[in-house]
Motif scaffolding. Structure first.
Motif, short mmCIF file in Angstrom:
data_model
loop_
_atom_site.label_atom_id
_atom_site.label_comp_id
_atom_site.label_asym_id
_atom_site.label_seq_id
_atom_site.Cartn_x
_atom_site.Cartn_y
_atom_site.Cartn_z
N ILE A 106 1.51 0.07 -2.51
CA ILE A 106 1.29 1.22 -1.64
C ILE A 106 2.47 2.18 -1.72
O ILE A 106 2.30 3.41 -1.69
N GLU A 107 3.69 1.64 -1.83
CA GLU A 107 4.87 2.49 -1.98
C GLU A 107 4.73 3.43 -3.17
O GLU A 107 5.05 4.62 -3.09
N LYS A 108 4.24 2.90 -4.28
CA LYS A 108 4.06 3.73 -5.47
C LYS A 108 2.96 4.78 -5.27
O LYS A 108 3.06 5.91 -5.75
N MET A 109 1.91 4.39 -4.55
CA MET A 109 0.79 5.31 -4.33
C MET A 109 1.21 6.50 -3.48
O MET A 109 0.62 7.58 -3.57
N LEU A 110 2.24 6.33 -2.62
CA LEU A 110 2.64 7.37 -1.69
C LEU A 110 3.83 8.17 -2.20
O LEU A 110 4.67 8.64 -1.42
N GLY A 111 3.92 8.35 -3.50
CA GLY A 111 5.04 9.09 -4.08
C GLY A 111 5.11 10.54 -3.64
O GLY A 111 6.19 11.13 -3.62
N LYS A 112 3.98 11.13 -3.27
CA LYS A 112 3.97 12.54 -2.87
C LYS A 112 3.92 12.72 -1.35
O LYS A 112 3.71 13.83 -0.86
N ALA A 113 4.10 11.63 -0.63
CA ALA A 113 4.16 11.73 0.83
C ALA A 113 5.54 12.20 1.26
O ALA A 113 6.54 11.92 0.60
N ILE A 114 5.61 12.92 2.36
CA ILE A 114 6.91 13.32 2.90
C ILE A 114 7.63 12.10 3.45
O ILE A 114 8.82 11.91 3.23
N SER A 115 6.89 11.26 4.17
CA SER A 115 7.43 10.00 4.65
C SER A 115 6.28 9.06 4.93
O SER A 115 5.13 9.48 5.11
N PHE A 116 6.57 7.78 4.96
CA PHE A 116 5.54 6.80 5.30
C PHE A 116 6.21 5.54 5.86
O PHE A 116 7.36 5.24 5.55
N THR A 117 5.44 4.83 6.69
CA THR A 117 5.92 3.58 7.28
C THR A 117 4.85 2.53 7.08
O THR A 117 3.69 2.73 7.46
N ILE A 118 5.23 1.40 6.47
CA ILE A 118 4.30 0.30 6.23
C ILE A 118 4.68 -0.83 7.17
O ILE A 118 5.76 -1.42 7.05
N ALA A 119 3.82 -1.12 8.12
CA ALA A 119 4.04 -2.21 9.06
C ALA A 119 3.13 -3.37 8.71
O ALA A 119 2.56 -3.42 7.62
N SER A 120 2.98 -4.31 9.63
CA SER A 120 2.20 -5.52 9.35
C SER A 120 0.76 -5.22 8.99
O SER A 120 0.24 -5.72 8.00
N GLN A 121 0.09 -4.34 9.79
CA GLN A 121 -1.31 -4.04 9.52
C GLN A 121 -1.61 -2.55 9.62
O GLN A 121 -2.75 -2.14 9.80
N THR A 122 -0.58 -1.72 9.47
CA THR A 122 -0.78 -0.27 9.50
C THR A 122 0.09 0.41 8.45
O THR A 122 1.17 -0.08 8.11
N VAL A 123 -0.41 1.53 7.97
CA VAL A 123 0.35 2.39 7.07
C VAL A 123 0.27 3.80 7.64
O VAL A 123 -0.80 4.40 7.68
#
Length: 261
Positions: A106-123
């Protein structure tokens, strides 16, 4: 004197008491909404062990030059409003805990995001408005596909309590037709829905279609739609579909059921 026009002009030169000062200069930092960090490096071998990963792009520095602080502050406020108006945020809810392997992808998929947070069951994704829907759909489709593949198709699906047939192991796509007795609770429910729009048409016979393969497909698709539209109340309805001259068995016997087109 100008040799061409013959015009005479007197020049007066005075020394300034204070040297000329450059215009006031200020700067403002904001998140980039155009470029992104290059996160394409190969890190398949790296394990992600944190419960929550939060990543953001490095800020872009915009240098504002103005004649006074008021004009600089006005320009700074305008830029900040433009940036904030172009950013949107959405959260993907997963059906089950996100594994370390899935976090890394998922980290690779979000390369064009300004920011992102990956928690236990949410992105949670923050991106420009022209990118947010694409990134949200990519992450959601990825999680749904992985979770469906990792769960047993038969044991994870709950079939209606009224079903009584035993599937044929030699033909898993074949349906079983069970006649529903007139006056039974199931019959009365269908009759009430049918009468709401076709009250003058009697029901000659009511048969229940039991096709576990098609029910599996329905269950997985319903779960995916609930995830994608988690902000919308559930509005699932029971509808009737005519078949004209088409043999109904071509719909309830098989792998695909109704043609969604």
């Amino acid at each position: 004197m100008n040799s061409t026009t013959g015009f005479e002009r007197q020049l007066i030169v005075k020394r300034l008491d204070h040297p000329l000062q450059p215009p006031a200069v200020d700067s403002v930092s904001s998140l980039s909404i155009v470029s992104s960090l290059d996160q394409s490096q190969d890190d398949d071998d790296d394990e992600v062990e944190e419960d929550s990963i939060s990543t953001s792009l490095e800020p872009v520095v915009i240098r504002i030059i103005g004649m006074d602080s008021a004009s600089i502050n006005a320009a700074k406020q305008m830029i900040q409003q433009k940036v904030e108006a172009s950013i949107s945020e959405r959260t993907v809810n997963a059906l089950s805990p996100i594994t370390p392997e899935h976090k890394a992808k998922i980290e690779k998929m979000l390369g064009k995001a300004i920011s992102f947070t990956i928690a236990s069951q949410t992105v949670t994704i923050k991106a420009s408005k022209n990118e947010i829907d694409r990134l949200y759909s990519s992450v959601l489709d990825f999680l749904v596909s992985k979770q469906i593949k990792s769960s047993p198709s038969s044991s994870s699906v709950v079939y209606p309590s009224t079903w009584t047939s035993v599937p044929d192991p030699s033909n898993p796509f074949k349906a079983t037709l069970i006649q529903v007795a007139a006056g039974s609770p199931e019959f009365n429910i269908v009759q009430a829905i049918f009468a709401a729009t076709m009250s003058s048409t009697p029901i000659i016979k009511l048969e229940r279609v039991e096709n576990r393969w098609l029910w599996d497909q329905y269950s997985h698709k319903a779960n995916a739609m609930k995830l994608k539209n988690s902000h919308i109340p559930n509005n699932e309805m029971r509808l009737f579909h005519g078949t004209s001259s088409t043999d109904p068995s071509s719909i309830y016997n098989g792998q695909h059921g109704f043609d969604s087109n």
